[in-house]
Design an enzyme around this catalytic site. Structure first.
Site, mmCIF file in Angstrom:
data_model
loop_
_atom_site.group_PDB
_atom_site.id
_atom_site.type_symbol
_atom_site.label_atom_id
_atom_site.label_comp_id
_atom_site.label_asym_id
_atom_site.label_seq_id
_atom_site.Cartn_x
_atom_site.Cartn_y
_atom_site.Cartn_z
ATOM 1 C CE LYS A 95 -4.539 0.642 0.478
ATOM 2 N NZ LYS A 95 -5.517 -0.237 -0.158
ATOM 3 C CB SER A 340 -6.493 -5.573 -9.265
ATOM 4 O OG SER A 340 -7.213 -4.402 -9.098
#
Ligand code: NAD
Length: 412
Positions: A95, A340
């Protein structure tokens, strides 16, 4: 870390791995000097936390927000590692973010920030290392700038370096609806298992954005009654159910749900919708919405967490005590990262699947993950949340043991 410790206690997580998983493998903090439109130079801070690569390349979003900091990206990258492992993807967790309010910079400044982020982290990114995606306040256009910059430095097109791109840049159409669709497939699975008709079930949804609105569309089309909806400005209720297309066009025209003529009640608080009488509650807005102040007024016996972290740990314990079934965020909203992964896979292999084929694969993958986790929850006599963590940690543990064996062989 509390969630990790609880799950680790219930399973045979190796002590070494438990120790390793206390920290991200790498935390990058980069300064991004940007020439602003007025010619001055301003430095923005960028972060990328690469939590675990035991199962594959790091995967996770990049957010643009004033609130981004090291602790936030570390926690979110850990959850990504759990999410991808729980849904059996060959990926790790990552992240990142930039400390910037995108509303306070021009579009060309935003593009320079996006490209500079890639330049600063280039050596640590790439299809086999770390594959970022959009997150809060980032979007396909920004992913297009980033993949463009990455490809420029690499000297060749590398579409698999980022996901969540526009279809023209190598993205896939199914991604726009995949988060809500994944959660919807899980609800359908549970409904069919319980032998219920969709039109006998009432749903309340907090949040009417990408996740909540698409979920409402899908559930309405399948015959469910959507009795409660909210956005950041307030909540609306109708016991007989809303016409979602009509609500959507009202919201589009007025910017709000309040004042909608089909509602029989309305409140100026977004959280009011959480307390309406319903069979399924879908938090799809922001984190920490069900806490000790409102948990006792939650009536639904099934909660599907499309938002990340909508229930605080103390409220979670209260709900568990009341036998409310909570499908946890790391499973319920995993449709986004699953699709994704399909985008990355297609870019990597030069393939292109049509939208129906992509959705069908998502259906198989997320419902299989649900079956594994539901079984684990029964075997271990624990909540779905704990079972999801146990399932994910088992996979990471297996991967860790394989890597350890290979490394040991090399040493000999
Ligand atoms: P979005 O910005 O499209 O929509 C958010 C909704 O929440 C809007 O209706 C907004 O009015 C409402 N909202 C915003 N701030 C609020 C506040 N302070 N109080 C109450 N309501 C508020 O976002 P989204 O993409 O739909 O994401 C919603 C949630 O789902 C987030 O927790 C996000 O992390 C999670 N999620 C989304 C995706 C995805 O692919 N979109 C993937 C995984 C998780």
């Amino acid at each position: 870390m509390e969630q990790l410790d609880r799950a680790a206690k219930k399973m045979d997580l190796s002590q070494n791995l438990h120790e390793i998983l206390q920290h991200p493998e790498k935390l990058h903090i980069v300064s991004l000097p940007i020439v602003m439109d007025d010619g001055s130079t301003k430095v923005f801070l960028g972060y990328r936390s690469q939590y675990s690569s035991i199962l594959g390349p790091y995967k996770g979003g990049i957010r643009f927000s004033r609130d981004v900091d090291a602790d936030e990206v570390k926690a979110l990258s850990f959850w990504m590692a759990i999410k991808v492992a729980a849904t059996n993807l060959p990926l790790g967790g990552g992240k990142g973010g930039v400390v910037v309010d995108p509303r306070e910079v021009s579009e060309s400044e935003l593009e320079r920030i996006s490209r500079q982020y890639v330049r600063a982290l280039y050596d640590n990114l790439g299809p086999n290392k770390d594959v970022p995606a959009p997150d809060v306040a980032t979007n396909p256009k920004i992913m297009g700038w980033m993949v463009g910059e990455y490809s420029h430095i690499a000297g060749m097109p590398v579409p698999a370096a980022f996901t969540g791109k526009d279809v023209d840049d190598g993205g896939i159409a199914a991604r726009a609806t995949s988060t809500a669709r994944g959660g919807f497939y899980l609800l359908e699975k549970m409904r069919i298992k319980q032998n219920k008709e969709a039109n006998s079930m009432r749903i309340a949804i907090q949040g009417f954005g990408n996740a909540g609105r698409v979920f409402a569309d899908l559930a309405y089309a399948a015959g469910y009654n959507i009795v409660g909806i909210s956005d950041s400005r307030g909540s609306i209720y109708c016991e007989s159910g809303f016409d979602i297309a009509d609500v959507s066009s009202y919201k589009k025209n007025t910017g709000s749900l309040l004042g909608y003529s089909g509602a029989t009640e309305e409140w100026p608080e977004s959280r009011a919708v959480l307390e309406v009488d319903c069979d399924v509650l879908i938090p799809a807005a922001i984190e920490n919405q069900i806490d000790s102040s409102n948990v006792d007024r939650i009536k639904s016996l099934l909660i599907v967490e499309l938002a990340n972290g909508p229930i605080t740990p103390d409220a979670d314990r209260v709900l568990e005590g009341r036998s409310v079934v909570v499908v946890p965020d790391v499973l319920a909203n995993a449709g986004g990262v699953i699709v994704s992964y399909y985008e990355w896979y297609q870019n990597y292999h030069g393939e292109q699947w049509d939208e129906d084929a992509t959705n069908e694969k998502l259906h198989v993958q997320i419902t299989q993950a649900y079956d594994d986790i539901a079984k684990m929850s029964q075997e271990q006599d624990c909540s779905m949340r704990e079972a999801t963590f146990i399932q994910a940690l088992r996979r990471i543990n297996d991967g860790y043991e394989k890597i350890s064996q290979i490394q040991h062989r090399k040493v000999i």
